[in-house]
Design an enzyme around this catalytic site. Structure first.
Site, PDB file in Angstrom:
ATOM      1  N   ILE A 207      -0.724   4.906  -4.168  1.00 52.09           N
ATOM      2  CA  ILE A 207       0.381   5.460  -4.947  1.00 52.09           C
ATOM      3  C   ILE A 207       1.354   6.254  -4.088  1.00 52.09           C
ATOM      4  CG2 ILE A 207      -0.830   5.495  -7.153  1.00 52.09           C
ATOM      5  CD1 ILE A 207      -1.589   8.355  -6.727  1.00 52.09           C
ATOM      6  N   GLN A 208       0.964   6.601  -2.868  1.00 50.59           N
ATOM      7  CA  GLN A 208       1.893   7.284  -1.965  1.00 50.59           C
ATOM      8  C   GLN A 208       1.343   7.221  -0.543  1.00 50.59           C
ATOM      9  OE1 GLN A 208       2.754  11.353  -3.014  1.00 50.59           O
ATOM     10  NE2 GLN A 208       4.208  11.646  -1.375  1.00 50.59           N
ATOM     11  N   GLY A 210       1.972   8.933   3.347  1.00 53.89           N
ATOM     12  CA  GLY A 210       2.630   9.987   4.099  1.00 53.89           C
ATOM     13  C   GLY A 210       2.303   9.894   5.577  1.00 53.89           C
ATOM     14  N   GLY A 211       2.826  10.840   6.346  1.00 56.73           N
ATOM     15  CA  GLY A 211       2.610  10.811   7.780  1.00 56.73           C
ATOM     16  C   GLY A 211       1.167  11.070   8.174  1.00 56.73           C
ATOM     17  N   VAL A 214      -2.885   8.862   3.092  1.00 50.36           N
ATOM     18  CA  VAL A 214      -2.510   7.888   2.067  1.00 50.36           C
ATOM     19  C   VAL A 214      -3.171   8.323   0.765  1.00 50.36           C
ATOM     20  CG1 VAL A 214      -2.631   5.475   1.335  1.00 50.36           C
ATOM     21  CG2 VAL A 214      -2.346   6.025   3.760  1.00 50.36           C
ATOM     22  N   VAL A 215      -2.391   8.382  -0.312  1.00 47.12           N
ATOM     23  CA  VAL A 215      -2.923   8.797  -1.607  1.00 47.12           C
ATOM     24  C   VAL A 215      -3.177   7.558  -2.456  1.00 47.12           C
ATOM     25  CG1 VAL A 215      -2.554  10.195  -3.674  1.00 47.12           C
ATOM     26  CG2 VAL A 215      -1.662  10.979  -1.462  1.00 47.12           C
ATOM     27  N   ASP A 331       6.226  23.994   1.769  1.00 46.71           N
ATOM     28  CA  ASP A 331       6.707  22.606   1.670  1.00 46.71           C
ATOM     29  C   ASP A 331       6.985  22.252   0.216  1.00 46.71           C
ATOM     30  OD1 ASP A 331       7.508  20.096   2.431  1.00 46.71           O
ATOM     31  OD2 ASP A 331       5.495  19.293   2.688  1.00 46.71           O
TER      32      ASP A 331
END
Length: 558
Positions: A207-208, A210-211, A214-215, A331
């Protein structure tokens, strides 16, 4: 390839869009859960392989293919929600991501050129890179053997890479073991700590990305959960975020709920450390605001819940014999805030959060200043960085308070994004399409220099429409609140607790608010929400001698 996909008609449309916007192939196979339509503007009038999409939030395309018995078919193609590592590639180079069944493997790619996700570089041909159809050519008889050899080779490469990373990581641990231990940790802890194997954890879909992680959406013991999977190289990021989630007393309805931490991985991919968190099916605040508008009451409740979550994070407290330190998020962005079922907010992604110096905290939790100014000035999403972080003038002597003030600046930009989608603040009850803070002025991917010129040098802020101050819902209270939160002078900003009090006065005017002595009193307009004759004369520019930033007008120098 574009002709095969039926995308030639889209080239003319793509040529007319802004050169700053990426155009990708768009396709979603029937039965695919979720949709990436909200990440761009779909081009084309009918569903199918002839569609493209103009990206709104990134310059990156993606593709997902399912390889089953040597035959590949596309599952999804479209725009990514942000520019991440891998997007710099000009062609689609798929890598294995999941193993839905013994006979199938999911491959994904990211790339950074127009229509680059129309085809992949090294999977067996599947007929076309768009929707599979009856004209797909059959795989040759040697295809399965060749594919098996390819998968074996990729598995060996991944295995070798994992071994090398583990050896390098262990070497790093040995070097670090000779230095002083980090505050709040024991010297006996090393990188080979034991994490429980979460055998009942099932991975469903990404679902997402990132750097550092991973989600995934998945299940744990029958409960739908979000799984934040870290590669072995990101064990430091995993530890930092887990340490914050495991702080005593951090449970709050407007903070993402932490369930457990462990070790595992999807299918054939290497195992790594995992955070298991509550799943919020409505997605991020950014995703929600792109799809929906809200009335005055719903917008205020959403804003108030966000302020309550941040005020809780910042607060230092003892409760039921447990101490919770103050925490700076560092953030805050509309991607890192999730929407609960009741449409309130939950703050997540605590990977950059820092425990703040406190007066009452136990020695085991007492933080020391991060090593060097660079560690303090490190922050998350550039768009939401406070001016003092953009120009490196944050007060390092009182860095705890300074980081809280920087969080409040980010909070103000999120409040502006929420209120920009409030239908009751528009005369026609039709808010414009959602835009991120500063997107109208600087586009979807502003550089640090552009943000510095606008937010620091010119002291501009997102435009507050004059209709907000004319609305019977809010005769000036919102404008004053935002200006008091994103003031150029950090010391002039409200605290998160004061923002919560101001929003509570707006959301529940029938309840007499009590403002703490440390919180500047709300203006009279906040406490009186009835229509005011002749009160719609708000000037959108401050006086020449004012220190307050000016809302961005139609002429902006970048």
């Amino acid at each position: 390839m574009l002709r095969t996909l039926g995308l030639r008609p889209l080239l003319h449309a793509a040529a007319q869009v802004s050169p700053n916007r990426r155009t990708c192939v768009f396709f979603e196979a029937p039965g695919v859960r979720g949709s990436a339509k909200t990440l761009g503007e779909v081009l084309g009038t009918s569903p199918g392989p002839g569609q493209g999409i103009r990206c709104l939030y990134s310059h990156c395309c993606f593709g997902i293919w399912n390889l089953t018995n040597g035959r590949a078919k596309v599952e999804m193609q479209g725009c990514r929600d942000s520019d991440e590592p891998g997007c710099e590639s000009l062609q689609c180079d798929p890598v294995p991501r999941a193993h839905p069944s013994p006979a199938s493997t999911l491959f994904t790619c990211s790339c950074g050129a127009d229509f680059c996700n129309a085809n992949y570089s090294h999977l067996p041909p599947s007929g076309n890179g768009g929707a599979p159809g009856p004209q797909d050519p059959q795989v040759t008889s040697g295809g399965p053997v060749w594919m098996a050899l390819l998968l074996l080779g990729m598995f060996l490469v991944l295995l070798l890479a994992s071994i090398i990373l583990a050896l390098l990581q262990r070497k790093t641990c040995r070097v670090d073991s000779g230095s002083d231990p980090e505050p709040g940790t024991g010297s006996s802890e090393d990188c080979s700590e034991e994490l429980p194997e979460l055998a009942e954890l099932c991975f469903s879909q990404v679902i997402q990305e990132g750097g550092h992680a991973v989600v995934w959406a998945g299940r744990l013991q029958g409960e739908m959960v979000a799984i934040k999977a870290f590669p072995p190289r990101a064990v430091a990021q995993f530890r930092a975020e887990r340490a914050v989630y495991q702080l005593p007393g951090l449970q709050h309805e407007h903070i993402v709920r932490f369930i457990t931490a462990g070790h595992g991985g999807p299918g054939p991919l290497p195992s790594g450390p995992l955070l298991v968190l509550e799943l919020y099916p409505k997605g991020s605040l950014c995703h929600y605001l792109t799809q929906y508008t809200s009335d005055w009451g719903s917008s205020l409740r959403m804003a108030l819940s966000l302020a309550e979550g941040l005020a809780f994070l910042h607060e230092e407290r003892w409760q039921d014999g447990r101490y919770k330190p103050g925490i700076a998020h560092r953030d805050l962005s509309s991607q890192n805030v999730l929407i609960r079922e009741d449409r309130s907010c939950a703050i997540g992604d605590l990977g950059l959060a820092l425990v703040l110096p406190g007066l009452a905290q136990p020695p085991a939790l007492a933080p020391t200043q991060p090593r060097g100014p660079a560690a303090i000035l490190e922050a998350g999403t550039q768009r939401y960085m406070a001016p003092e972080l953009l120009d490196k003038t944050l007060d390092l002597q009182d860095w705890g308070t300074a980081l809280q003030r920087a969080d409040v600046y980010s909070l103000a930009l999120l409040l502006w994004e929420i209120l920009s989608r409030c239908s009751d603040l528009r005369p026609d009850h039709r808010p414009p399409p959602f835009q991120l803070a500063y997107e109208a002025e600087l586009g979807s991917s502003p550089s640090a220099c552009e943000l510095w010129a606008l937010a620091v040098e010119e002291r501009k802020r997102p435009n507050i429409p004059s209709t907000w101050s004319c609305s019977v819902m809010d005769p000036g209270g919102l404008t004053e609140l935002l200006q008091d939160c994103w003031d150029a002078d950090p010391e002039a900003r409200l605290t998160a607790a004061c923002v919560r009090q101001r929003l509570a006065a707006l959301a529940y005017p029938q309840v007499a608010p009590s403002f703490p002595e440390s919180c500047p009193s709300a203006p009279a307009s906040v406490l009186s929400l009835g229509p005011q004759q002749g009160s719609c004369l708000l000037s959108v520019h401050a006086s020449p001698g004012s220190k307050s930033p000016q809302p961005v007008g139609t002429t902006v120098r970048v």
